[in-house]
Scaffold this active site. Structure first.
Site, PDB file in Angstrom:
ATOM      1  N   LYS A 196       1.425   9.226  18.576  1.00 51.00           N
ATOM      2  CA  LYS A 196       1.218   9.346  17.133  1.00 51.00           C
ATOM      3  C   LYS A 196      -0.234   8.533  16.953  1.00 51.00           C
ATOM      4  CE  LYS A 196       0.600   8.662  12.974  1.00 51.00           C
ATOM      5  NZ  LYS A 196       0.796   7.297  12.340  1.00 51.00           N
TER       6      LYS A 196
ATOM      7  N   GLY B 123       3.976   1.210   2.656  1.00 50.10           N
ATOM      8  CA  GLY B 123       4.864  -0.038   1.909  1.00 50.10           C
ATOM      9  C   GLY B 123       5.796   0.397   1.066  1.00 50.10           C
TER      10      GLY B 123
ATOM     11  N   ASN C 273      -0.287   1.339  12.007  1.00 53.24           N
ATOM     12  CA  ASN C 273      -0.737   2.013  13.585  1.00 53.24           C
ATOM     13  C   ASN C 273      -1.226   0.850  14.387  1.00 53.24           C
ATOM     14  OD1 ASN C 273      -1.087   4.477  11.180  1.00 53.24           O
ATOM     15  ND2 ASN C 273      -3.067   3.688  10.901  1.00 53.24           N
TER      16      ASN C 273
ATOM     17  N   SER D 278      -5.312   6.693   5.494  1.00 52.76           N
ATOM     18  CA  SER D 278      -5.958   5.836   5.023  1.00 52.76           C
ATOM     19  C   SER D 278      -7.543   5.454   5.392  1.00 52.76           C
ATOM     20  CB  SER D 278      -5.014   4.703   5.310  1.00 52.76           C
ATOM     21  OG  SER D 278      -5.059   4.852   7.110  1.00 52.76           O
TER      22      SER D 278
ATOM     23  N   GLY E 287       1.426  -0.853   0.147  1.00 57.83           N
ATOM     24  CA  GLY E 287       0.032   0.406   0.046  1.00 57.83           C
ATOM     25  C   GLY E 287       0.547   1.264   0.136  1.00 57.83           C
ATOM     26  N   ALA E 288       0.418   2.200   0.139  1.00 58.57           N
ATOM     27  CA  ALA E 288       0.671   3.820   0.066  1.00 58.57           C
ATOM     28  C   ALA E 288       2.268   3.753   1.241  1.00 58.57           C
ATOM     29  CB  ALA E 288      -0.234   4.426   0.419  1.00 58.57           C
TER      30      ALA E 288
END
Length: 303
Positions: A183, A19, A104, A253, A16-17
């Site tokens: 975070k 990775g 996350n 996401s 994905g974005a």
């Protein structure tokens, strides 16, 4: 001691974005990249930043046995997809393997180690704002001064040096637990609030949305403290400042997943706050409310 530096090909589990962004940094340093599985055929990865695109060839494999010789990997699937890639993770269950978990939440080890066994897990706290536009291609936007935070130890420092050389800005942290919880404050707000409103990250500049976000964060600060994170109310102010400063057009996401009709990553975010709050006997009613809304989108039942 095994490190990711100059240690053969790196397996990318989750193209994905995030990775793609991390793997591209290693590709930029000359590391071969192996993409693990995927519905779409990918023979190169490409990253667009500030209107310029760079691309690198990759190998894609469909069987976990094909990465049995790999000693390094990036795990960048959404947290709730971890069980679906367990067979890839088990192929890395060796003491010499080093696995960067770029997910996350605050439960990196708990999610991945049951599958990787003796492999060394390096949790990564990701700040990149990236958007996958097609298989193998992502648009990268920088937010703040750091793209990923890693623990302050030898193997992680070696990885940080390699990522830095590939253009990903890293920090190594002695207290990664506090960094992870800090975070999480942005994840439990920007992700669900963009998904629920259908707006991109600029919604976080709305005063009423900010009030909701601060309430969610205050609960998480109390829960994080109970877990041993050195959080203060100042972390809430810093998180809101960071969210208000995201670039124009930035997305999350969870927003993109809702638009695409994909399963939402709420269990590792608001779900984790609720779950850990219960363990400590703390209130997390605002997070529980948001969790219920997110769960209802998919017709499930909140914890």
């Amino acid at each position: 001691m095994t490190s990711l530096v100059n240690d053969g090909p790196v397996a990318l589990i989750g193209a994905g974005a995030v990775g793609l962004s991390l793997a591209s940094a290693l590709a930029r340093t000359g590391r071969p990249v192996t993409i693990c599985g995927g519905r779409d055929r990918v023979d190169r990865i490409a990253i667009t930043e500030d209107g310029a695109t760079q691309a690198w060839p990759v190998t894609q494999v469909g069987e976990a046995a094909k990465i049995a010789g790999h000693t390094s990997a990036i795990v960048a699937v959404k947290a709730h997809h971890t069980p679906a890639v367990a067979h890839w993770l088990r192929a890395l269950a060796r003491p010499e393997a080093v696995v960067l978990v770029a997910q996350n939440g605050v439960e990196h080890h708990e999610r991945v180690q049951p599958h990787t066994g003796p492999a060394r897990i390096i949790p990564g706290i990701v700040y990149l704002n990236a958007e996958r536009t097609e298989p193998g291609h992502a648009i990268l936007r920088r937010v703040g001064a750091v793209d990923i935070a890693l623990p302050d130890d030898g193997q992680a420092a070696a990885l940080a040096a390699e990522l830095d050389a590939g253009g990903v800005r890293t920090s190594t942290e002695a207290d990664l637990k506090t960094v992870a919880w800090a975070k999480l404050l942005t994840n439990i707000t920007a992700n669900p609030l963009t998904a629920l409103t259908g707006r991109r990250a600029e919604v976080m500049r709305d005063p009423e949305i900010e009030r909701v976000a601060r309430l969610l964060m205050a609960e998480a600060v109390a829960v994080g403290r109970a877990e041993g994170a050195a959080l203060t109310d100042a972390h809430i102010d810093r998180a809101m400042h960071w969210l208000r400063g995201v670039p124009a057009g930035a997305t999350t996401s969870m927003h993109e997943d809702r638009i695409a009709g994909r399963k939402l990553e709420y269990d590792a975010l608001n779900g984790a706050v609720v779950r850990i709050a219960e363990r400590h006997g703390l209130d997390a009613s605002a997070n529980r409310f948001v969790l219920a809304l997110l769960t209802a989108i998919e017709g499930g039942t909140a914890a």
